[in-house]
Design a protein around this motif. Structure first.
Motif, PDB file in Angstrom:
ATOM      1  N   ALA A  29      13.609   1.120  -2.872  1.00  0.00           N
ATOM      2  CA  ALA A  29      12.332   0.460  -3.188  1.00  0.00           C
ATOM      3  C   ALA A  29      11.552   1.236  -4.239  1.00  0.00           C
ATOM      4  O   ALA A  29      11.075   0.655  -5.220  1.00  0.00           O
ATOM      5  N   ILE A  30      11.436   2.548  -4.062  1.00  0.00           N
ATOM      6  CA  ILE A  30      10.633   3.318  -5.011  1.00  0.00           C
ATOM      7  C   ILE A  30      11.329   3.409  -6.368  1.00  0.00           C
ATOM      8  O   ILE A  30      10.671   3.395  -7.406  1.00  0.00           O
ATOM      9  N   LYS A  31      12.647   3.468  -6.372  1.00  0.00           N
ATOM     10  CA  LYS A  31      13.379   3.497  -7.647  1.00  0.00           C
ATOM     11  C   LYS A  31      13.222   2.181  -8.403  1.00  0.00           C
ATOM     12  O   LYS A  31      13.357   2.143  -9.616  1.00  0.00           O
ATOM     13  N   ASN A  32      12.923   1.100  -7.673  1.00  0.00           N
ATOM     14  CA  ASN A  32      12.695  -0.207  -8.288  1.00  0.00           C
ATOM     15  C   ASN A  32      11.208  -0.497  -8.486  1.00  0.00           C
ATOM     16  O   ASN A  32      10.827  -1.650  -8.741  1.00  0.00           O
ATOM     17  N   GLY A  33      10.373   0.524  -8.341  1.00  0.00           N
ATOM     18  CA  GLY A  33       8.948   0.373  -8.602  1.00  0.00           C
ATOM     19  C   GLY A  33       8.171  -0.359  -7.527  1.00  0.00           C
ATOM     20  O   GLY A  33       7.033  -0.768  -7.752  1.00  0.00           O
ATOM     21  N   LYS A  34       8.734  -0.504  -6.355  1.00  0.00           N
ATOM     22  CA  LYS A  34       8.055  -1.211  -5.254  1.00  0.00           C
ATOM     23  C   LYS A  34       7.359  -0.182  -4.355  1.00  0.00           C
ATOM     24  O   LYS A  34       7.803   0.104  -3.246  1.00  0.00           O
ATOM     25  N   LYS A  49       4.452  -0.120  -2.674  1.00  0.00           N
ATOM     26  CA  LYS A  49       3.890  -0.528  -1.372  1.00  0.00           C
ATOM     27  C   LYS A  49       5.008  -0.703  -0.335  1.00  0.00           C
ATOM     28  O   LYS A  49       4.845  -0.300   0.823  1.00  0.00           O
ATOM     29  N   LEU A  50       6.125  -1.296  -0.739  1.00  0.00           N
ATOM     30  CA  LEU A  50       7.261  -1.438   0.173  1.00  0.00           C
ATOM     31  C   LEU A  50       7.766  -0.054   0.589  1.00  0.00           C
ATOM     32  O   LEU A  50       8.024   0.194   1.771  1.00  0.00           O
ATOM     33  N   HIS A  51       7.889   0.848  -0.377  1.00  0.00           N
ATOM     34  CA  HIS A  51       8.308   2.223  -0.094  1.00  0.00           C
ATOM     35  C   HIS A  51       7.362   2.864   0.926  1.00  0.00           C
ATOM     36  O   HIS A  51       7.796   3.451   1.920  1.00  0.00           O
ATOM     37  N   GLU A  52       6.078   2.731   0.682  1.00  0.00           N
ATOM     38  CA  GLU A  52       5.065   3.305   1.575  1.00  0.00           C
ATOM     39  C   GLU A  52       5.209   2.736   2.988  1.00  0.00           C
ATOM     40  O   GLU A  52       5.203   3.492   3.973  1.00  0.00           O
ATOM     41  N   ASN A  53       5.350   1.435   3.097  1.00  0.00           N
ATOM     42  CA  ASN A  53       5.476   0.810   4.422  1.00  0.00           C
ATOM     43  C   ASN A  53       6.758   1.243   5.134  1.00  0.00           C
ATOM     44  O   ASN A  53       6.752   1.479   6.350  1.00  0.00           O
ATOM     45  N   LEU A  54       7.846   1.344   4.395  1.00  0.00           N
ATOM     46  CA  LEU A  54       9.105   1.795   4.994  1.00  0.00           C
ATOM     47  C   LEU A  54       8.997   3.244   5.474  1.00  0.00           C
ATOM     48  O   LEU A  54       9.490   3.580   6.554  1.00  0.00           O
ATOM     49  N   MET A  55       8.337   4.074   4.697  1.00  0.00           N
ATOM     50  CA  MET A  55       8.209   5.474   5.100  1.00  0.00           C
ATOM     51  C   MET A  55       7.285   5.627   6.307  1.00  0.00           C
ATOM     52  O   MET A  55       7.557   6.430   7.205  1.00  0.00           O
ATOM     53  N   LYS A  56       6.223   4.859   6.356  1.00  0.00           N
ATOM     54  CA  LYS A  56       5.356   4.886   7.538  1.00  0.00           C
ATOM     55  C   LYS A  56       6.122   4.401   8.768  1.00  0.00           C
ATOM     56  O   LYS A  56       5.964   4.938   9.865  1.00  0.00           O
ATOM     57  N   THR A  57       6.963   3.397   8.576  1.00  0.00           N
ATOM     58  CA  THR A  57       7.797   2.900   9.670  1.00  0.00           C
ATOM     59  C   THR A  57       8.757   3.989  10.126  1.00  0.00           C
ATOM     60  O   THR A  57       8.960   4.192  11.332  1.00  0.00           O
ATOM     61  N   ASN A  58       9.332   4.728   9.185  1.00  0.00           N
ATOM     62  CA  ASN A  58      10.239   5.823   9.534  1.00  0.00           C
ATOM     63  C   ASN A  58       9.541   6.913  10.332  1.00  0.00           C
ATOM     64  O   ASN A  58      10.113   7.462  11.275  1.00  0.00           O
ATOM     65  N   ILE A  59       8.326   7.228   9.971  1.00  0.00           N
ATOM     66  CA  ILE A  59       7.566   8.237  10.723  1.00  0.00           C
ATOM     67  C   ILE A  59       7.295   7.731  12.134  1.00  0.00           C
ATOM     68  O   ILE A  59       7.464   8.474  13.113  1.00  0.00           O
TER      69      ILE A  59
END
Length: 179
Positions: free
Chosen positions: A66-71, A73-83
């Motif tokens: 997601a972050i490599k594709n410039g997304k 907010k998606l990256h942020e949400n996925l990382m919060k989900t991982n935590i």
């Protein structure tokens, strides 16, 4: 101090808290492992927390994509989900070990050495990843993306290793769980 120099406390205002939490979590887990609460059957938890590890691994890779594709907010949400998943894993893991007898690995030969290598590296890196994740998260949260990115390059492979090896450890020991 020179006007353009930022001291460490300004860059890492949560440093002491993150270090305290990073020390407290393994200590509390170690203490709780010595506490046995009889009368509860939580034997259903290991496949659940192993699944959480697997989902975490998939979401970590998804967050990287997601972050490599410039997304962002998606990256942020996925990382919060991982935590959140990691916290849920930890709670379930401790509850299981507080209510269940330890399980010994029954494999033999080279598999036994492989199992213990994976288990020991998994445990050691699961402790090491706590401050890495917290510092990486806080740097992003504060908008310090340059330092976030630099630390994420270290944190990501360690966290991914811990997640994947958690599944492997479960798969290797699950035949030896008490019925």
């Amino acid at each position: 101090m020179e006007p353009n120099v930022v001291n460490v406390e300004q860059k890492e205002p949560y440093k002491k808290l993150i270090i305290a939490v990073s020390i407290a979590i393994p200590l509390v887990v170690a203490v709780l492992f010595g506490v046995k609460v009889p009368g509860y059957d939580l034997s259903f938890l290991p496949p659940i927390y192993a699944t959480i590890n697997g989902v975490t691994a998939v979401l970590l890779v998804s967050a990287l994509i997601a972050i490599k594709n410039g997304k962002r907010k998606l990256h942020e949400n996925l990382m919060k989900t991982n935590i959140a998943l990691s916290a849920a894993f930890l709670v379930m893991y401790v509850l299981y070990h507080m209510t269940s007898d330890p399980t010994s690995y029954g494999g033999e030969g080279a598999l036994k050495y492989i199992y213990f290598f994976i288990l020991i590296t998994h445990i050691l890196l699961s402790v090491a990843v706590i401050p890495l994740v917290l510092f990486t998260f806080v740097r992003a949260w504060r908008g310090d993306y340059v330092r976030h990115r630099a630390l994420a390059k270290i944190t990501f492979p360690i966290w991914l290793y811990v997640a994947v090896t958690g599944v492997i450890v479960y798969l290797m020991i699950s035949p030896y769980y008490a019925a």
